[in-house]
Design an enzyme around this catalytic site. Structure first.
Site, PDB file in Angstrom:
ATOM      1  N   HIS A   1       0.900  -1.231   0.022  1.00 12.51           N
ATOM      2  CA  HIS A   1      -0.019  -0.107   0.073  1.00 12.51           C
ATOM      3  C   HIS A   1       0.881   1.085  -0.029  1.00 12.51           C
ATOM      4  O   HIS A   1       0.359   2.310  -0.231  1.00 12.51           O
ATOM      5  CB  HIS A   1      -1.032  -0.086   1.183  1.00 12.51           C
ATOM      6  CG  HIS A   1      -0.452   0.053   2.824  1.00 12.51           C
ATOM      7  ND1 HIS A   1      -0.049  -0.916   3.275  1.00 12.51           N
ATOM      8  CD2 HIS A   1      -0.053   1.232   3.294  1.00 12.51           C
ATOM      9  CE1 HIS A   1       0.335  -0.664   4.363  1.00 12.51           C
ATOM     10  NE2 HIS A   1       0.317   0.817   4.416  1.00 12.51           N
TER      11      HIS A   1
ATOM     12  N   ASP B   1       1.499  -7.915   2.022  1.00 10.35           N
ATOM     13  CA  ASP B   1       1.633  -6.313   1.734  1.00 10.35           C
ATOM     14  C   ASP B   1       3.074  -6.026   1.487  1.00 10.35           C
ATOM     15  O   ASP B   1       3.587  -5.297   2.411  1.00 10.35           O
ATOM     16  CB  ASP B   1       0.766  -5.692   2.960  1.00 10.35           C
ATOM     17  CG  ASP B   1       0.718  -4.241   2.793  1.00 10.35           C
ATOM     18  OD1 ASP B   1       1.021  -3.662   1.884  1.00 10.35           O
ATOM     19  OD2 ASP B   1      -0.306  -3.735   3.629  1.00 10.35           O
TER      20      ASP B   1
ATOM     21  N   SER C   1       4.012   2.182   8.417  1.00  9.34           N
ATOM     22  CA  SER C   1       3.947   1.087   7.378  1.00  9.34           C
ATOM     23  C   SER C   1       4.935   0.852   6.630  1.00  9.34           C
ATOM     24  O   SER C   1       5.596   1.706   5.954  1.00  9.34           O
ATOM     25  CB  SER C   1       2.685   1.700   6.317  1.00  9.34           C
ATOM     26  OG  SER C   1       1.532   1.601   7.008  1.00  9.34           O
TER      27      SER C   1
END
Length: 716
Positions: free
Chosen positions: A86, A222, A651
Site C-alpha cells: 500500500h 503487503d 507502514s
C-alpha cells in the site's frame, strides 16, 4: 521549578520502572541510556552503537522514509528497497495502464534495465540528529502571543537549517517535541531516482481489501520492492540512464528461521502522528464531533468513486489510489470512535487533569499553571461544532478534485494571469505538467457526482457552525440538491478538461478566471475553512500556550504515565515481543500469533474483488509447494503478531530480531486497540506483520523471480 530536558544526562530520569518496554516510540540517540538494558533483557544482541552511530555504519543507515509517508528498508548491497504494497500503491498505479495493469497482475523486472521509474518518488536517509532546545527557547518569552512566538521560533529554525544543510547537500528539519517544550533538528539526505523492481498481484498484495483492513487474522502479501539509484559517486541525482544502483552504508540481512511466541522484535520507522498527550476535551471532540463527520464524509466520497470504479479497469486505475487512501482512514476513524468510547479514554484523561489541576492550583504553582485546564476546556467547548464543520469540508476537499481546485491548479492559473510575459514563460511548463498530472487521475462525470454529494452532506449536516456563503446560497435556491448547479458550473468551467486549461494558458484572462463558477465555489469554501472569528482566534492562542504548559506541568509533577514525545514523522525505535492474541475460531492454528496459507485459502472467494486468489496459489497450497520457506511445522506462515507500539507512517517498517536481521514487515494494527494513537493498550495493542519468508516465497516460488532473492543476504 527546574525544567526537565531530555538529554544524554537527564534522559534516564524519564523512564520509571513502571513503564512497559513495549510502550513508546523512542529516539535512537537516547537508546544507550533509556532503553538498551531493557532491550538486552528481552533478547537484543546489538550494541547501541550498532543501532545508531554518526561515525560508523549502523542500522539507521538501512532505514528510509519512503516518499514522505511510509517507511522502507534497504535489503541488498545494490540498493534494493522493501516496503508495503500500500506504500508503493501510488507509484504502481501511475505506471499501470489498462493494457499493462501492474497493480492488478503484478510485475517483476527481469533485470535492472527493466526496472520502471515513476514520475515522482523519493527515499530519505537519516544522517544525524541533535538537541537545539536551549537555542530555540532562548528567543521566546512567556509574554509573547502564539503568533509572535511562532515567528521568532521559525526565524531561528531557518538559521539552524541553513547552518546544517552544507550548501543544500542535506535536508534539515527542526521539529518540536512535548508540545513545543523541546526541539531537535534532523539531518537527512534525499534520493529521487527510485525505480519499481517488483510487486505481487493485487489479489495477494491487498488480499482481504477493506473488509480485513485493521483486522486480525490477516493473510496479506503487503509488500512491494524498489531500487535506489545514485550517480557514479553514490550521490543523489535526478533520474538518468547513467545512474547506478546505490551502494548503501548498511543493508539488512534476511533471517529465514521464522518467529515464535516471546521472541524479541524491534521496529525502526517513521511513525506519523500520535496524540498521547491530548487533553480530555480533545478526545471528546474527536469522538463526538470531528471523527463522525470524517467517517461520513469519507464514505460519501468512497461510494461515489466506487460506482465508477466498478464500470471498467481504466476507471478503477484512475481512482484506485485515492479510494484506497480514503478507505484506510475511514475505517481507522470509525475504529477510533469505537475504541475510545469503549475504553472511556476521555474519562480517564479528565481524571488525570483533575489531579493536575489540584497540583496546579497549589500556591507555588498557581501563577504559572492555575488556569491551564480551564483554558483548555473553554477552547474545546467553543470549537466543537467548528470541528464537525471542518471535517465535513476537509473530506470534500480530499475526495473532490473540483472542490479543492482553488488551492492547487486554480491558484497556479491565478499566479499565471497576474505575471508578466517573462514570468509566464517560466511558469507555463510547470503548470502544464501539473494539469496533465491532475487530469490523468480525474474523470469528469465522477467528479460531478462526488462534488454534488459532498456539498449536500456538508450543507445538511454541518448545522452547528455557519457554512460557506456560496454553499448556503446554492443550497437554499435548490433545496440542497446540488447536482444541477454542479453539472452546469462544470460544463462551463475552464477546469472541465485539460484542453480548456491549455487553451486558457494560451489566452489568459483574469475576468474569465474570476467568473468561473467552479473556481469561485472552491475559493469560497477554502476561504471560509481558513477563517475564524476573533473569539476563536483568541481562544486558539490561549489554548496553544496552555497545552504547552499542561505538558510541561505533567512532566514536572510526574502526574500520568506518558514519558516519551508524540510521534511526528521522525525516526523512532519501538521494541517488544512476538505476542499472540486470545484464541480465535477464525484462525485455527496452534497459537493465535500467526496465519498460514491454508487459512488464506479458506477465505478464498472466486472472482471476489477482495478475496480472490490466483489459480497458481491454490495449486501450490494444495501441493504444499513451500520450498525452503516452510515453517518447521510444515506450513507456510503469512502474517504474525508482535506487541510493538506503532502508528501510521510505520507502514513498511522492518521487524528485526535481536541480531538486527529482518524477520518481517510491519503493515497494520488491530482494530481492538484503535485508540492506540491516544492511549497505549498494554493488553490488546498489536502490530500485524508480513512474515519475511512469505515475501520471499511470493517472489521466488510464486513469481519465479529468484534473481531478486539472490541479491539478498539470507541467514538460516
Amino acid at each position: 521549578m527546574k525544567k526537565i530536558i531530555l538529554s544524554l544526562i537527564a534522559g534516564i530520569m524519564l523512564v520509571p520502572m513502571s513503564v512497559k518496554a513495549d510502550e513508546g516510540m523512542w529516539f535512537l540517540m537516547f537508546i544507550e541510556r533509556l532503553n538498551h538494558r531493557d532491550m538486552q533483557k528481552m533478547g537484543l544482541q546489538l550494541t547501541a552503537e550498532e543501532i545508531y552511530s554518526i561515525n560508523h555504519h549502523s542500522l539507521k543507515d538501512a532505514i528510509v522514509q519512503f516518499n514522505g509517508g511510509c517507511t522502507a528498508e534497504i535489503i541488498s548491497k545494490d540498493g534494493l528497497v522493501l516496503t508495503n504494497h500500500h506504500c508503493g500503491y501510488d507509484a504502481v498505479a501511475e505506471l499501470s495502464t489498462a493494457e499493462n495493469n501492474y497493480l492488478k497482475n503484478g510485475y517483476w523486472a527481469e533485470n535492472k534495465a527493466a526496472e520502471k521509474k515513476p514520475s515522482s518518488l523519493y527515499v530519505r536517509f537519516f544522517v544525524r540528529m541533535d538537541d537545539c532546545t536551549k537555542r530555540i527557547l532562548s528567543v521566546v518569552n512567556p509574554s509573547m502571543s502564539e503568533a509572535d512566538r511562532d515567528k521568532a521560533i521559525n526565524a531561528e529554525i531557518a538559521k539552524i537549517e541553513r547552518e546544517n544543510n552544507e550548501g543544500g547537500k542535506y535536508t534539515v528539519s527542526v521539529r518540536p517535541f512535548f508540545q513545543g517544550n523541546e526541539y531537535y533538528y534532523f539531518v537527512y539526505q534525499d534520493y529521487k531516482d527510485v525505480r519499481l523492481v517488483g510487486v505481487p498481484p493485487e489479489s495477494l498484495g491487498k488480499f482481504g481489501g477493506d473488509t480485513d483492513n485493521w483486522e486480525w487474522p490477516r493473510q496479506t502479501a503487503d509488500f512491494s520492492m524498489f531500487r535506489v539509484y545514485s550517480d557514479k559517486d553514490g550521490n543523489p541525482a535526478e533520474y538518468s540512464p547513467n545512474n547506478v544502483p546505490l551502494q548503501p552504508k548498511h543493508y539488512l540481512p534476511v533471517n529465514l528461521n521464522g518467529v515464535k511466541e516471546g521472541d524479541f522484535a524491534m521496529i525502526l520507522g517513521y511513525p506519523g502522528r500520535t496524540n498521547r498527550w491530548m487533553p480530555a476535551g480533545g478526545i471528546e471532540q474527536n469522538v463526538k464531533f470531528a471523527y463522525p463527520a470524517w467517517v461520513e464524509g469519507a464514505k460519501t466520497g468512497m461510494d461515489n468513486m466506487k460506482k465508477y470504479m466498478n464500470q471498467s479497469d481504466a476507471l478503477r486505475l484512475v481512482y484506485a489510489s485515492k479510494y484506497a487512501s480514503t478507505a484506510n482512514y475511514w475505517k481507522n476513524r470509525q475504529g477510533m470512535i469505537d475504541a475510545l468510547t469503549k475504553f472511556q479514554t476521555s474519562k480517564s484523561k479528565a481524571a488525570q487533569e483533575t489531579k493536575f489541576d489540584q497540583w496546579a492550583n497549589k500556591a507555588e504553582n498557581k501563577a504559572k499553571y492555575g488556569n491551564v485546564v480551564a483554558t483548555i476546556n473553554m477552547y474545546y467547548a467553543l470549537t466543537n461544532e467548528k470541528a464537525r464543520h471542518d471535517n465535513y469540508l476537509q473530506q470534500l476537499f480530499r475526495t473532490s478534485s473540483f472542490g479543492a481546485i482553488g488551492r492547487n491548479l486554480g491558484k497556479q492559473l491565478d499566479a499565471y494571469v497576474k505575471a508578466d510575459a517573462a514570468k509566464r514563460a517560466q511558469l507555463l511548463p510547470q503548470i502544464t505538467e501539473m494539469a496533465e498530472e491532475m487530469y490523468k487521475d480525474l474523470y469528469v462525470p465522477a467528479e460531478k457526482d462526488i462534488l454534488a454529494a459532498q456539498l449536500n452532506l456538508y450543507a445538511t449536516k454541518s448545522v452547528g457552525y455557519k457554512i460557506a456563503p456560496m454553499v448556503e446560497k446554492i443550497g437554499k435556491e435548490n433545496n440542497n440538491d446540488f447536482a444541477k448547479y454542479v453539472n452546469a458550473a462544470t460544463d462551463l468551467s475552464i477546469f472541465s478538461s485539460l484542453d480548456k486549461v491549455k487553451a486558457f494558458l494560451q489566452v489568459p484572462s483574469q475576468g474569465l478566471l474570476d467568473n468561473d463558477s467552479l473556481y469561485a465555489l472552491s475559493n469560497d469554501m477554502l476561504t471560509h475553512f481558513s477563517s475564524k472569528s476573533d473569539e476563536i482566534a483568541k481562544a486558539q492562542n490561549d489554548f496553544g500556550a496552555s497545552f504547552r504548559l499542561l505538558v510541561e506541568g505533567l512532566r514536572e509533577s510526574k502526574i500520568g504515565t506518558t514519558k516519551y514525545p508524540d510521534a511526528n514523522s521522525t525516526l523512532r525505535l519501538t521494541y517488544g515481543k512476538v505476542r499472540a492474541l486470545p484464541a480465535d475460531k477464525r484462525n485455527p492454528v496452534g497459537l493465535n500469533n500467526y496465519t498460514d496459507l491454508d487459512s488464506q485459502v479458506r477465505k478464498y472467494k472466486k472472482e471476489d474483488a477482495e478475496f480472490d486468489l490466483p489459480a497458481r496459489v491454490l495449486e501450490m497450497a494444495k501441493n504444499k509447494e513451500y520450498g525452503r520457506y516452510a515453517d518447521k511445522d510444515g506450513s507456510l506462515h503469512l502474517n504474525f503478531l508482535t506487541d510493538n507500539d506503532i502508528t501510521g507512517g510505520n507502514s513498511g517498517s522492518p521487524v528485526l530480531n535481536g541480531k538486527g536481521e529482518l524477520i518481517g514487515l510491519a503493515f497494520d494494527g488491530n482494530i481492538e486497540a484503535m485508540a492506540g494513537d491516544v492511549i497505549f493498550d498494554k493488553k490488546l495493542q498489536r502490530t500485524i506483520n508480513v512474515d519475511i519468508r512469505y515475501v520471499l516465497w511470493v517472489i521466488e516460488n510464486f513469481s519465479g523471480a529468484k534473481h531478486i532473492v539472490d541479491e539478498m543476504t539470507l541467514v538460516k
